[in-house]
Write an enzyme that holds these catalytic residues in place. Structure first.
Site, PDB file in Angstrom:
ATOM      1  N   HIS A 461       0.789  -1.291   0.047  1.00  0.00           N
ATOM      2  CA  HIS A 461      -0.064   0.001   0.020  1.00  0.00           C
ATOM      3  C   HIS A 461       0.731   1.284  -0.043  1.00  0.00           C
ATOM      4  O   HIS A 461       2.048   1.198   0.031  1.00  0.00           O
ATOM      5  CB  HIS A 461      -0.848   0.128   1.054  1.00  0.00           C
ATOM      6  CG  HIS A 461      -0.387  -0.107   2.665  1.00  0.00           C
ATOM      7  ND1 HIS A 461       0.307   0.933   3.179  1.00  0.00           N
ATOM      8  CD2 HIS A 461      -0.388  -1.022   3.503  1.00  0.00           C
ATOM      9  CE1 HIS A 461       0.867   0.763   4.284  1.00  0.00           C
ATOM     10  NE2 HIS A 461       0.421  -0.408   4.512  1.00  0.00           N
ATOM     11  N   CYS A 487       3.232  -4.689   6.926  1.00  0.00           N
ATOM     12  CA  CYS A 487       2.767  -4.305   5.519  1.00  0.00           C
ATOM     13  C   CYS A 487       3.937  -3.906   4.940  1.00  0.00           C
ATOM     14  O   CYS A 487       4.969  -3.605   5.381  1.00  0.00           O
ATOM     15  CB  CYS A 487       1.524  -3.397   5.524  1.00  0.00           C
ATOM     16  SG  CYS A 487      -0.111  -4.178   5.829  1.00  0.00           S
TER      17      CYS A 487
END
Length: 511
Positions: A461, A487
């Site tokens: 992301h 992440c």
């Protein structure tokens, strides 16, 4: 008449004995040269005579030149010793006995004035000098003593000191077996200059001519000069050149000092196998098995866990610096060790010495691309993203060490490189994964997300956003360093490209 003949004979004996006494007190003072030979004293006197043997006084020196004759204890021929026992020794002699058949024998006297015996004159070389006769014959020898004298004559006038010719190889043209029991060589330089007379105890004979005798040594050398020959033997059979062995380290336990002034080393590998002979001009000497230090400026980084040594006796450095992995380090010199490995002498970027590191545990340091301004709003590279339709089986390769996401073709070729931030500590799991179906434009923490593990738990992301959905500048500047909860954070355009282009099932390798 017989009475008068006996008186004459007795008077002759008295004269002979007196003459012998006078001669025994005289010592030749003739200064000899390399080619100077004399004869025995010509003063003679009849000692005795009978029908078979006549004996006269003849003073001189005789060198035994036959090894296959006999030396008789007396003129009755009762016992003898082989002349080989005294071969090439020089003795004083005081009589010559002449047999009826014309054969002549000299009586040899030892240095302690003991009679050795009688030897046929044909088996001797006679001279009036205590040095003995000059025996011609070419040989070569290396001066292996650095104290003592070289003489210009056999009256012991000093021509020079041995130290002047220490470890030089000289030519022998004549040998003298002196009556004092020593052997002397008449020696010449490589260019033919006469050096003088040298005691044989001060030199070592060479079996390879002017190459010289083997001199024991213990050194480690590294070949640093290209284009010179490596010889298989001292007959100068060429086996290789130093170009093919450049920076190889060898052990040297024998060296040869050629008469021309060159020094040749016998090269041995780590197993003690002789690999040839090379001119010393082709090598640098090291202080141990590591060989010579080779100057070298290079930036490297450590690739994994490797030992840092503080010396080549294999003592470990006090600090092993595990935190330096991936950082830029400097190499200022390196060593080709006898064991075949290469070791770097490593420094920090600021110049502090770390220690010695096996080169196999390092790699060339490549500086990361410098990102300036609001770089998180720009693509990581100034080139188009790859068209995945042209690269079936392409995959993502994520380096947590370098904080980079690589898009790679099936053959491993890097197509594009993205800067990223993975999880702090071990929050991002290593392994092989796949792009999953879950993806979206935004969630509470970031934009343009694509799942690769646990269907929405681990994502690609953008950098994180504030409550007003603006991008968090402080967090964005951490790209290139670990910063997330697990992440993989990316610049905004990179995250958008993955969101739009990464097909479900595309492999993701994290390491």
């Amino acid at each position: 008449m017989k009475k008068y003949r006996n008186r004459i004979l007795a008077f002759s004996v008295i004269i002979a004995v007196s003459t012998a006494a006078l001669l025994s007190l005289s010592t030749p003072s003739h200064a000899v040269t390399a080619a100077d030979d004399g004869k025995e004293s010509q003063t003679t006197a009849l000692v005795s005579s009978n029908d078979d043997i006549s004996t006269t006084v003849v003073n001189g020196y005789a060198t035994v030149t036959s090894s296959v004759s006999k030396i008789w204890s007396d003129l009755h021929w009762s016992s003898s010793v082989p002349s080989s026992k005294y071969y090439h020794q020089t003795f004083r002699y005081d009589q010559i006995a002449t047999l009826k058949n014309g054969s002549r024998y000299v009586r040899l006297i030892s240095r302690s004035n003991q009679v050795i015996g009688y030897l046929n004159v044909a088996c001797t070389g006679r001279t009036s000098y205590a040095r003995g006769i000059a025996i011609d014959g070419t040989a070569y020898a290396t001066v292996t003593t650095n104290s003592g004298n070289i003489y210009s004559d056999f009256d012991w006038h000093v021509a020079s000191k041995l130290s002047k010719y220490y470890h030089q190889t000289l030519k022998i043209k004549r040998t003298y077996y002196h009556s004092n029991g020593q052997v002397y060589y008449s020696m010449y330089t490589y260019t033919g200059h006469w050096v003088g007379y040298v005691n044989s105890n001060y030199v070592t004979k060479s079996v390879s001519g002017f190459v010289g005798a083997a001199i024991s040594t213990n050194r480690y050398v590294t070949i640093v000069k290209k284009g010179l020959s490596i010889y298989a033997n001292l007959a100068w059979k060429k086996s290789a050149t130093t170009t093919s062995k450049i920076f190889t380290t060898y052990h040297v336990i024998r060296e040869y000092h050629h008469g021309s002034g060159s020094i040749y080393y016998q090269l041995k590998d780590k197993n003690g196998v002789v690999k040839g002979y090379v001119n010393s001009a082709a090598v640098y000497q090291g202080s141990g098995q590591q060989g010579a230090a080779i100057g070298y400026l290079k930036s490297i980084s450590l690739t994994g866990s490797c030992t840092i040594w503080k010396d080549f006796s294999w003592h470990k450095a006090a600090k092993q610096y595990s935190n330096l992995k991936g950082q830029q380090l400097k190499v200022k010199r390196y060593y080709h060790h006898l064991n075949g490995s290469i070791y770097y002498s490593v420094y920090t970027k600021s110049g502090s010495w770390i220690g010695y590191v096996n080169a196999s545990g390092t790699k060339k340091y490549v500086a990361s691309k410098q990102y300036t301004g609001a770089f998180w709003l720009k693509p990581s590279e100034n080139k188009p993203y790859p068209n995945l339709n042209n690269y079936p089986n392409a995959y993502f390769s994520v380096s947590q060490e370098k904080q980079r996401v690589y898009i790679k073709a099936a053959n491993g070729k890097t197509l594009y490189t993205m800067i990223c931030s993975t999880g702090l500590g071990n929050n991002t799991p290593n392994g092989w994964y796949k792009i999953q179906a879950e993806r979206g434009l935004a969630f509470s923490g970031a934009n343009y997300w694509t799942s690769w593990l646990n269907h929405g738990q681990y994502l690609f992301h953008t950098v994180i956003v504030n409550h007003d959905r603006s991008y968090n500048v402080a967090a964005a500047k951490k790209l290139g360093h670990k910063a997330s909860h697990g992440c993989i954070r990316l610049p905004v355009p990179d995250a958008i490209w993955i969101y739009k282009n990464a097909p479900v099932g595309m492999r993701v390798h994290i390491y």
